[in-house]
Scaffold this motif. Structure first.
Motif, PDB file in Angstrom:
ATOM      1  N   PRO A  36     -34.479  -5.323 -13.621  1.00 33.31           N
ATOM      2  CA  PRO A  36     -33.821  -6.062 -12.541  1.00 33.31           C
ATOM      3  C   PRO A  36     -34.642  -6.109 -11.256  1.00 33.31           C
ATOM      4  CG  PRO A  36     -32.611  -4.051 -13.053  1.00 33.31           C
ATOM      5  CD  PRO A  36     -33.673  -4.190 -14.071  1.00 33.31           C
ATOM      6  N   ILE A  37     -35.369  -5.038 -10.958  1.00 33.93           N
ATOM      7  CA  ILE A  37     -36.197  -5.039  -9.742  1.00 33.93           C
ATOM      8  C   ILE A  37     -37.286  -6.102  -9.861  1.00 33.93           C
ATOM      9  CG2 ILE A  37     -37.882  -3.681  -8.443  1.00 33.93           C
ATOM     10  CD1 ILE A  37     -36.117  -1.235  -8.985  1.00 33.93           C
ATOM     11  N   MET A  38     -37.919  -6.183 -11.022  1.00 28.38           N
ATOM     12  CA  MET A  38     -38.966  -7.197 -11.212  1.00 28.38           C
ATOM     13  C   MET A  38     -38.369  -8.606 -11.228  1.00 28.38           C
ATOM     14  SD  MET A  38     -41.694  -5.603 -11.035  1.00 28.38           S
ATOM     15  CE  MET A  38     -42.835  -6.900 -11.417  1.00 28.38           C
ATOM     16  N   ALA A  39     -37.119  -8.739 -11.710  1.00 28.78           N
ATOM     17  CA  ALA A  39     -36.465 -10.058 -11.679  1.00 28.78           C
ATOM     18  C   ALA A  39     -36.249 -10.515 -10.241  1.00 28.78           C
ATOM     19  CB  ALA A  39     -35.143 -10.007 -12.432  1.00 28.78           C
ATOM     20  N   VAL A  40     -35.831  -9.594  -9.362  1.00 23.39           N
ATOM     21  CA  VAL A  40     -35.661  -9.926  -7.944  1.00 23.39           C
ATOM     22  C   VAL A  40     -37.003 -10.290  -7.323  1.00 23.39           C
ATOM     23  CG1 VAL A  40     -35.025  -8.953  -5.691  1.00 23.39           C
ATOM     24  CG2 VAL A  40     -33.585  -8.533  -7.686  1.00 23.39           C
ATOM     25  N   TYR A  41     -38.026  -9.538  -7.664  1.00 24.79           N
ATOM     26  CA  TYR A  41     -39.381  -9.800  -7.142  1.00 24.79           C
ATOM     27  C   TYR A  41     -39.867 -11.184  -7.568  1.00 24.79           C
ATOM     28  CZ  TYR A  41     -44.412  -9.359  -6.581  1.00 24.79           C
ATOM     29  OH  TYR A  41     -45.717  -9.577  -6.244  1.00 24.79           O
ATOM     30  N   VAL A  42     -39.694 -11.510  -8.847  1.00 22.93           N
ATOM     31  CA  VAL A  42     -40.122 -12.821  -9.346  1.00 22.93           C
ATOM     32  C   VAL A  42     -39.321 -13.945  -8.686  1.00 22.93           C
ATOM     33  CG1 VAL A  42     -40.159 -14.274 -11.421  1.00 22.93           C
ATOM     34  CG2 VAL A  42     -41.019 -11.939 -11.532  1.00 22.93           C
ATOM     35  N   TYR A  43     -38.038 -13.711  -8.454  1.00 26.39           N
ATOM     36  CA  TYR A  43     -37.211 -14.721  -7.781  1.00 26.39           C
ATOM     37  C   TYR A  43     -37.742 -15.015  -6.383  1.00 26.39           C
ATOM     38  CZ  TYR A  43     -33.321 -16.777  -5.247  1.00 26.39           C
ATOM     39  OH  TYR A  43     -32.556 -17.594  -4.459  1.00 26.39           O
TER      40      TYR A  43
END
Length: 199
Positions: free
Chosen positions: A102-109
């Motif tokens: 989830p942290i990387m998903a927020v970063y990619v967003y």
């Protein structure tokens, strides 16, 4: 001592390889630019401001010669730094691996949201830069006429107005960078928080 020599050798190889890559990229870009300008029809020069052409040969070549190497080096360094940090945290607290997704998903967003904005900001800055170059070259070419007619103040005012427009575009670009930086620092702080809680 051996580790230091290996690090020095790898740093030399990395820097030398990156320099050769940037030199080849700059040479290809310059040859392509010169070839395109020399083969361009006269209508191209009627519709394209001279400042935009000068900007391609100055700012874009500067970016390839100087900024590309630093940006590529920083990108590789940050990727390795990120992988080493995640590896260390996961080795210390294996449950942290669950939270990486989830942290990387927020970063990619955030990055995907930022990239079109950054591209448009760079385009606006490039468009605002070409009139400055054009006005500067026209002023240098017409200095005797400007002095003869006493139009120095008018040309100074026009130059300041064009530089202000360029600074506005640059300021918007920096605001977008700060927007992304603030959000990425929040993501980094979240990583540190979860790592400390899990530890």
């Amino acid at each position: 001592a051996i580790i230091g020599l290996v690090v020095a050798l790898l740093s030399f190889v990395r820097t030398y390889g990156a320099a050769l890559f940037c030199l080849a990229a700059a040479k290809n870009l310059h040859l392509g630019l010169v070839g395109a300008v020399l083969r361009a029809p006269l209508s191209f020069f009627d519709t394209t401001p001279i400042g935009r052409i000068v900007s391609r040969f100055s700012k874009d070549m500067y970016s390839i010669d100087h900024e590309l190497l630093d940006q590529a080096d920083m990108f590789i360094f940050m990727i390795m730094f990120l992988l080493a940090n995640f590896g260390t945290i996961i080795a210390a607290t294996p449950w942290f691996a669950v939270g990486i997704v989830p942290i990387m998903a927020v970063y990619v967003y955030f990055v995907r949201f930022f990239m079109p904005v950054a591209r448009e900001c760079k385009r606006l800055e490039s468009i605002a830069r070409s009139p400055v170059f054009a006005h500067y070259s026209e002023t240098l070419g017409g200095i005797p006429t400007i002095r003869a007619y006493g139009a120095q103040a008018r040309f100074v005012h026009a130059n300041l107005r064009l530089v202000d427009k360029l600074n506005e575009a640059y300021y918007v670009n920096k605001i977008a960078d700060r927007w992304l930086s603030a959000r990425l620092e929040c993501v980094g702080a979240t990583i540190v928080f979860f790592a400390s809680v899990l530890a």
